[in-house]
Design a protein around this motif. Structure first.
Motif, PDB file in Angstrom:
ATOM      1  N   HIS A 178      11.568 -12.166  -6.238  1.00 43.26           N
ATOM      2  CA  HIS A 178      12.458 -13.268  -5.801  1.00 43.26           C
ATOM      3  C   HIS A 178      13.824 -12.590  -6.888  1.00 43.26           C
ATOM      4  O   HIS A 178      14.789 -12.832  -6.913  1.00 43.26           O
ATOM      5  N   ILE A 179      13.413 -11.058  -7.154  1.00 44.30           N
ATOM      6  CA  ILE A 179      14.391 -10.532  -7.619  1.00 44.30           C
ATOM      7  C   ILE A 179      15.110  -9.879  -6.171  1.00 44.30           C
ATOM      8  O   ILE A 179      14.760  -9.190  -5.419  1.00 44.30           O
ATOM      9  N   ARG A 180      16.578 -10.077  -6.099  1.00 42.60           N
ATOM     10  CA  ARG A 180      17.547  -9.582  -5.192  1.00 42.60           C
ATOM     11  C   ARG A 180      17.228  -7.844  -4.272  1.00 42.60           C
ATOM     12  O   ARG A 180      17.007  -7.654  -3.475  1.00 42.60           O
ATOM     13  N   GLN A 181      16.998  -7.248  -5.993  1.00 41.60           N
ATOM     14  CA  GLN A 181      17.263  -6.195  -5.761  1.00 41.60           C
ATOM     15  C   GLN A 181      16.082  -5.353  -4.857  1.00 41.60           C
ATOM     16  O   GLN A 181      16.017  -4.591  -4.263  1.00 41.60           O
ATOM     17  N   VAL A 182      15.379  -5.466  -5.462  1.00 42.98           N
ATOM     18  CA  VAL A 182      13.582  -5.642  -4.862  1.00 42.98           C
ATOM     19  C   VAL A 182      13.145  -5.275  -3.316  1.00 42.98           C
ATOM     20  O   VAL A 182      12.954  -5.064  -2.569  1.00 42.98           O
ATOM     21  N   ALA A 183      13.864  -7.524  -3.137  1.00 42.00           N
ATOM     22  CA  ALA A 183      14.019  -8.003  -1.356  1.00 42.00           C
ATOM     23  C   ALA A 183      14.723  -7.280  -0.788  1.00 42.00           C
ATOM     24  O   ALA A 183      14.124  -6.300   0.350  1.00 42.00           O
ATOM     25  N   ASP A 184      15.916  -6.740  -0.972  1.00 43.26           N
ATOM     26  CA  ASP A 184      16.473  -5.576  -0.488  1.00 43.26           C
ATOM     27  C   ASP A 184      15.992  -4.670   0.071  1.00 43.26           C
ATOM     28  O   ASP A 184      16.098  -3.764   0.918  1.00 43.26           O
ATOM     29  N   ARG A 185      16.128  -3.903  -1.306  1.00 45.95           N
ATOM     30  CA  ARG A 185      14.989  -2.160  -1.117  1.00 45.95           C
ATOM     31  C   ARG A 185      13.744  -2.721  -0.183  1.00 45.95           C
ATOM     32  O   ARG A 185      13.596  -1.805   0.582  1.00 45.95           O
ATOM     33  N   ILE A 186      12.258  -3.517   0.015  1.00 44.14           N
ATOM     34  CA  ILE A 186      11.990  -4.285   0.707  1.00 44.14           C
ATOM     35  C   ILE A 186      12.139  -4.409   2.200  1.00 44.14           C
ATOM     36  O   ILE A 186      11.725  -3.387   3.094  1.00 44.14           O
ATOM     37  N   ALA A 187      13.349  -5.492   2.565  1.00 42.54           N
ATOM     38  CA  ALA A 187      13.902  -5.135   3.629  1.00 42.54           C
ATOM     39  C   ALA A 187      14.156  -4.124   4.501  1.00 42.54           C
ATOM     40  O   ALA A 187      14.187  -3.514   5.574  1.00 42.54           O
ATOM     41  N   GLY A 188      14.689  -2.721   3.390  1.00 45.82           N
ATOM     42  CA  GLY A 188      15.754  -1.445   4.395  1.00 45.82           C
ATOM     43  C   GLY A 188      13.921  -0.595   4.426  1.00 45.82           C
ATOM     44  O   GLY A 188      14.330  -0.516   5.641  1.00 45.82           O
ATOM     45  N   ALA A 189      13.277  -0.640   3.993  1.00 43.16           N
ATOM     46  CA  ALA A 189      11.756  -0.353   4.366  1.00 43.16           C
ATOM     47  C   ALA A 189      11.284  -0.887   5.121  1.00 43.16           C
ATOM     48  O   ALA A 189      10.795   0.613   6.183  1.00 43.16           O
ATOM     49  N   ARG A 190      11.239  -2.124   5.682  1.00 42.49           N
ATOM     50  CA  ARG A 190      10.734  -2.957   7.088  1.00 42.49           C
ATOM     51  C   ARG A 190      11.492  -1.706   7.711  1.00 42.49           C
ATOM     52  O   ARG A 190      11.257  -1.579   9.157  1.00 42.49           O
ATOM     53  N   ARG A 191      12.378  -1.907   7.838  1.00 40.21           N
ATOM     54  CA  ARG A 191      13.634  -1.512   8.778  1.00 40.21           C
ATOM     55  C   ARG A 191      13.323  -0.103   9.715  1.00 40.21           C
ATOM     56  O   ARG A 191      13.690  -0.270  10.381  1.00 40.21           O
ATOM     57  N   ALA A 192      13.245   0.861   7.998  1.00 45.63           N
ATOM     58  CA  ALA A 192      12.877   2.079   8.299  1.00 45.63           C
ATOM     59  C   ALA A 192      11.485   2.091  10.029  1.00 45.63           C
ATOM     60  O   ALA A 192      11.556   2.844  10.491  1.00 45.63           O
ATOM     61  N   VAL A 193      10.465   1.648   8.831  1.00 43.80           N
ATOM     62  CA  VAL A 193       9.668   1.827   9.639  1.00 43.80           C
ATOM     63  C   VAL A 193       8.920   0.972  10.685  1.00 43.80           C
ATOM     64  O   VAL A 193       8.553   1.663  11.962  1.00 43.80           O
TER      65      VAL A 193
END
Length: 338
Positions: free
Chosen positions: A189-204
């Motif tokens: 629910h912390i926006r910064q965490v959610a965005d970092r996860i989204a970026g990681a998923r995109r890279a993978v």
């Protein structure tokens, strides 16, 4: 327009003196009258002005700042940047720590409104903070989001592109030949965490054969990072990831302790590691930590610039969305060339 004691008195059908007694000496007022006045206060959104006598000429010379975790050096550096910039205009910064608690965040914002601060900087837990920030603005107190973008541009904001940061970190690990990536992440629910996860998923998704395992922990702390690191360390070797991306440096430091200091995992030989924030002691860990750098002090200073601009011209100020780009700082923990 700010709600006054007279407005509360009129709504409750009592005198101004009775409202004052309810606020300051409720034991002297009949319970049913107290309930009626409190209902009027809640309905009108009245916030008492505890420093009215010293602020008759305007706002205080203070700026309120609410951060997610004052124990995180990233927010300490951000606060220092804000404080240095505010001091140049003769303003002080009052620091509040929400500690990832919505009730504490709300209490800090209400207190800053009561104190009639010059403006508020806030790293919000989520969208639930926005109605309270709009109420601040309606009462003449501007607000700027820090370390978090404004989705609808209704507030000025200063942030880092955390999706790009997550992508940068995991792409670096993939370029080192790692394919089984674990992401130690705090509450989504912390926006910064959610965005970092989204970026990681995109890279993978861009690398055939790569996988991403998200290991969620309840807080972005060294202790939670250590616990996650221990759970990874204790797996059979064939079930361990070959790289870890931690959502902040505190988690990364904890994971490093579990793997190297409390275990026998070689970093980066067995498991490469990347953190996020590039806090001061990232370069001084037992294995120097590769990290995604954010310009923390500059975020705080730029947010104060925007806040002062809006405070000077509330109607004419064009709200701005400032987005910094993250930078990867390569050290030994990821196996890349430093």
């Amino acid at each position: 327009m700010a709600v006054s004691v007279r407005d509360v008195a009129a709504r409750a059908g009592v005198s101004v003196g009775t409202v004052s007694n309810v606020l300051n000496r409720p034991a002297k007022v009949a319970p049913e009258t107290v309930a009626r006045v409190q209902a009027a206060i809640a309905e009108l959104g009245f916030v008492r002005n505890a420093v009215a006598r010293q602020l008759r000429a305007g706002h205080s010379r203070s700026i309120g700042l609410v951060v997610l975790d004052v124990g995180n050096p990233f927010f300490t550096d951000l606060a220092r940047g804000a404080e240095d910039r505010a001091a140049a205009d003769g303003l002080a910064v009052l620091l509040g720590n929400s500690d990832d608690d919505a009730a504490r965040e709300a209490a800090h914002l209400d207190l800053f409104q009561e104190q009639r601060v010059h403006g508020v900087l806030v790293s919000p837990l989520g969208p639930d903070a926005l109605p309270r920030l709009r109420r601040l603005r309606e009462n003449g107190i501007p607000a700027v989001l820090v370390d978090s973008p404004s989705d609808d541009d209704s507030f000025s904001s200063v942030a880092v592109d955390d999706v790009a940061g997550g992508h940068l970190a995991v792409t670096h690990l993939l370029e080192q030949g790692r394919r089984r990536i674990a992401l130690i992440a705090g509450p989504s629910h912390i926006r910064q965490v959610a965005d970092r996860i989204a970026g990681a998923r995109r890279a993978v998704a861009e690398w055939p054969g790569a996988t991403l395992e998200v290991v969620t922990v309840p807080a972005l702390t060294v202790l939670e990072g250590r616990a996650a690191g221990e759970s990874i360390r204790d797996r059979p070797a064939e079930q361990r990831p070959d790289a870890i991306f931690a959502a902040n440096d505190l988690l990364a430091v904890g994971a490093l302790q579990a793997l190297v200091m409390l275990g026998s995992i070689d970093v980066p030989g067995d498991i490469a590691l990347v953190g996020y924030d590039d806090i001061d002691f990232a370069s001084a860990t037992v294995v120097p930590l590769t990290s995604v750098r954010q310009p923390s002090a500059e975020i705080g200073a730029r947010a104060v610039d925007l806040l002062l601009g809006e405070a000077a011209d509330p109607e004419g100020f064009a709200r701005q969305q400032v987005v910094f780009q993250p930078e990867l700082v390569v050290r030994r923990s990821s196996g890349g060339a430093a």
